[in-house]
Design a protein around this motif. Structure first.
Motif, short mmCIF file in Angstrom:
data_model
loop_
_atom_site.label_atom_id
_atom_site.label_comp_id
_atom_site.label_asym_id
_atom_site.label_seq_id
_atom_site.Cartn_x
_atom_site.Cartn_y
_atom_site.Cartn_z
N GLY A 261 1.06 -0.87 -0.11
CA GLY A 261 -0.18 0.15 -0.15
C GLY A 261 1.06 0.94 -0.13
N GLU A 262 0.29 2.27 0.11
CA GLU A 262 0.70 4.18 0.16
C GLU A 262 0.73 4.53 1.16
OE1 GLU A 262 1.85 5.25 -3.61
OE2 GLU A 262 1.49 7.40 -2.77
N VAL A 263 1.04 5.07 2.04
CA VAL A 263 0.77 5.74 2.73
C VAL A 263 1.53 7.12 3.27
CG1 VAL A 263 0.96 6.06 5.64
CG2 VAL A 263 0.06 4.11 5.10
N ARG A 264 0.48 8.56 3.47
CA ARG A 264 1.18 9.53 3.65
C ARG A 264 1.26 10.46 4.83
NH1 ARG A 264 2.58 12.64 -0.98
NH2 ARG A 264 1.24 14.51 -0.35
N LEU A 265 2.17 11.13 5.05
CA LEU A 265 2.21 11.16 6.55
C LEU A 265 2.84 12.40 6.91
CD1 LEU A 265 1.94 10.57 9.35
CD2 LEU A 265 3.52 8.95 9.73
N SER A 266 1.78 13.63 7.10
CA SER A 266 2.19 15.02 6.88
C SER A 266 2.44 15.42 8.23
CB SER A 266 1.84 15.76 6.34
OG SER A 266 0.20 16.00 7.10
N ASN A 267 3.48 16.81 7.91
CA ASN A 267 3.86 17.12 9.85
C ASN A 267 4.59 16.86 10.75
OD1 ASN A 267 2.75 19.82 11.63
ND2 ASN A 267 1.82 17.83 12.71
N LEU A 268 5.60 16.73 9.53
CA LEU A 268 6.49 16.08 10.25
C LEU A 268 7.67 17.03 9.71
CD1 LEU A 268 5.80 11.94 10.46
CD2 LEU A 268 6.53 13.62 12.12
N ARG A 269 8.62 17.58 10.27
CA ARG A 269 9.81 18.56 9.94
C ARG A 269 10.90 18.02 9.60
NH1 ARG A 269 9.36 23.75 14.38
NH2 ARG A 269 10.97 22.05 15.31
N GLU A 270 11.97 18.39 8.64
CA GLU A 270 12.99 17.34 8.53
C GLU A 270 13.49 18.14 9.66
OE1 GLU A 270 14.56 17.43 4.56
OE2 GLU A 270 15.46 15.96 4.76
N ASP A 271 13.88 19.83 9.46
CA ASP A 271 14.67 20.26 10.76
C ASP A 271 13.97 20.28 12.36
OD1 ASP A 271 16.04 22.30 11.69
OD2 ASP A 271 15.59 24.13 10.55
N ASP A 272 14.57 19.29 12.87
CA ASP A 272 13.80 18.85 14.10
C ASP A 272 14.53 18.11 15.00
OD1 ASP A 272 10.36 18.46 14.83
OD2 ASP A 272 12.12 17.31 15.47
N LEU A 273 14.85 18.26 15.80
CA LEU A 273 15.70 18.22 17.14
C LEU A 273 15.66 16.45 17.81
CD1 LEU A 273 16.34 21.06 18.89
CD2 LEU A 273 18.16 19.75 17.11
N GLN A 274 13.97 15.99 17.47
CA GLN A 274 13.22 14.59 18.27
C GLN A 274 13.93 13.77 16.87
OE1 GLN A 274 9.05 14.44 17.82
NE2 GLN A 274 9.18 16.83 16.77
N GLY A 275 15.34 12.75 18.67
CA GLY A 275 15.55 12.06 17.81
C GLY A 275 15.49 11.24 17.51
N GLU A 276 14.12 10.77 17.06
CA GLU A 276 13.29 9.78 16.46
C GLU A 276 12.85 9.70 14.76
OE1 GLU A 276 12.56 11.20 19.26
OE2 GLU A 276 13.03 9.37 20.74
N LYS A 277 13.31 11.00 15.03
CA LYS A 277 13.57 11.25 13.30
C LYS A 277 14.46 10.49 12.50
CE LYS A 277 15.85 15.04 11.86
NZ LYS A 277 16.63 16.47 11.51
#
Ligand SMILES: O=C(O)C1=C[C@@H](OP(=O)(O)O)[C@@H](O)[C@H](O)C1
Ligand SMILES: C=C(OP(=O)(O)O)C(=O)O
Length: 456
Positions: A261-277
């Motif tokens: 399938g295909e899932v799009r997930l928005s609202n996730l900044r590339e420039d972010d300090l969360q380690g789980e990125k």
């Protein structure tokens, strides 16, 4: 029934899924919600925290800040906070629920009061987690502390002046973060020396980022061994915007990688300090097809995955979600340097190993690592259904009262051959209340079995 239409307390029966398809907006970050709300309360004046999380941990922070004297109004998806500045109300009993970060941050700040007591209605989870490193540091600063052997319930009385202070960051970064929030409001500030093998650098940087957002000056060495926050500063009220949540989104990304399938997930900044990125890169290294366009990630799922060996400390809250992917990857995946996982809502090393084994997987542990043998490497008990091997399923597993375990086990159930029951699945609300609804919107099917109303 609750607002989300799900029972107050429930087990979830996870129906195997053939594919996941659709679009989601990542929920607001837990770590930034707790931080921004606290900093807003420490500011005098009004702050609008735009787009706060709706999880139990966010509610715990709001409840405690209100009990301490802050004005709290929920306006649509925002929280409007009128801060108490340096004067939280003394003599108050706070109940941070099961929220570790909330409890620890507030314990640090409680040195501003003449007496604050902390209790929890989760004696088997937060009640067991260690607080001694933070309490010891507060005592060295001059606070009066009483506790149950370094655990809740805890009473803390200030005032304290500040100055040089050692704090261990080996068991949790939250102790040092707590002191960083306190530091600018002390007459002398704090010259923090973080001792031991520092864990969870990423949340420490999120704390410093929050201080900056509220106009607080600080300096730190690159390795965060030394953090200096000058005293007699004031948190500046204003308007802050909570970014999307990477730890919860890691579970959606892993689910999407595991099924066609295909899932799009928005609202996730590339420039972010969360380690789980980093979960995005780990999944890619495993072979997942994930493309980024601005703040939106697109996963084209169902590709074969391969095992990895990674230091998991930098993405501590995504290890469980990534373990679900590892369970279906070719070879043995090992997460190293994850000893702190034993000190979270459950023992996320031993309890994970036990549940994986119950599901027929092979897993092993050391003091500080967790390994899982991916199903594809052996096909033991697996049934080829659609693309890729499936777990047999058909059993009941324990969520251990831990939202991240519930995410892991749910993902495993999506790729089982027969339905899987996850007990105590309502604990998902600690960090990701819409988790099941989000997966349903992508095509997953769940059955919610109400439990008798027993706390927690
Ligand atoms: O500072 C924070 O908000 C957090 C820090 C991390 O804990 P540790 O520092 O104990 O690893 C993380 O696991 C937790 O979910 C939130
Ligand atoms: C461990 C977690 O949270 P906390 O330490 O804030 O309870 C988590 O969110 O996975």
């Amino acid at each position: 029934m609750t607002q989300d239409g799900m029972p107050e307390q429930f087990d979830v029966i996870v129906t195997p899924a053939r594919e996941l398809r659709g679009e989601l907006r990542a929920q607001p970050s837990k770590n930034y919600t707790t931080r921004y709300l606290l900093a807003a309360a420490l500011a005098e004046g009004e702050t609008r925290v735009v787009g706060v999380a709706t999880s139990e941990d966010a509610a715990a922070m709001l409840r405690c800040l209100r009990d301490w004297g802050a004005g709290v109004d929920l306006v649509g998806e925002d929280a409007v906070i009128r801060g108490f500045g340096v004067r939280p109300r003394p003599g108050v009993t706070l109940n941070p629920g099961n929220a570790g970060a909330v409890a620890r941050f507030l314990m640090g700040v409680s040195a501003l009061t003449t007496r604050t007591t902390f209790v929890t209605d989760y004696p088997d989870s937060l009640g067991r987690r260690p607080q001694g490193d933070l309490l010891g540091a507060l005592e060295r600063l001059g606070a009066q502390v009483s506790s149950d052997g370094g655990r809740l319930p805890i009473t803390i009385s200030g005032p304290v002046r500040g100055g040089p202070l050692e704090v261990s960051a080996e068991r949790s970064s939250q102790y040092a973060s707590a002191l960083m929030f306190l530091a600018p409001l002390l007459p002398q500030g704090l010259d923090l020396h973080l001792t031991g093998d520092i864990k969870s650098h990423a949340p420490l940087r999120q704390t410093l980022d929050t201080l900056s957002a509220f106009g607080i000056r600080w300096t730190a060495t690159e390795d965060l061994r030394r953090v200096t926050v000058p005293g007699a500063q004031a948190y500046r009220p204003g308007r802050v915007l909570v970014p999307g949540d990477y730890p919860g989104s890691a579970a959606i990304l892993a689910a999407a990688a595991l099924l066609p399938g295909e899932v799009r997930l928005s609202n996730l900044r590339e420039d972010d300090l969360q380690g789980e990125k980093e979960a995005v890169n780990v999944l890619r290294e495993m072979g997942a097809d994930i493309a980024r366009e601005g703040d939106t990630l697109t996963v084209r799922g169902g590709r074969p995955l391969r095992a990895v060996r990674r230091d998991g400390d930098s993405f501590t809250d995504a290890v469980q979600a990534l373990t679900a992917a590892a369970a279906f990857a070719r070879g043995q995946t090992t997460w190293e340097n994850v000893a702190t996982l034993r000190l979270k809502e459950c023992d996320r090393i031993s309890d994970t190993r036990a549940e994986l084994e119950r599901l027929g997987l092979r897993a092993s542990e050391t003091d500080s690592s967790l390994s899982v043998e991916g199903l594809d490497s052996e096909e033991r008990g697996a049934e080829a259904l659609g693309r890729g091997a499936r777990l047999p399923g058909g059993v009941r597993v324990s969520g251990h009262g831990d939202h991240r375990m519930i995410m892991l086990l749910t993902l495993l159930g999506l790729r089982a051959a027969a339905p899987l029951t996850v007990s105590g699945a309502h604990h998902i609300r600690k960090s990701y209340p819409q988790f099941f609804r989000h997966l349903e919107s992508l095509g997953a099917k769940f059955e919610y079995v109400a439990l008798p109303d027993e706390r927690p």
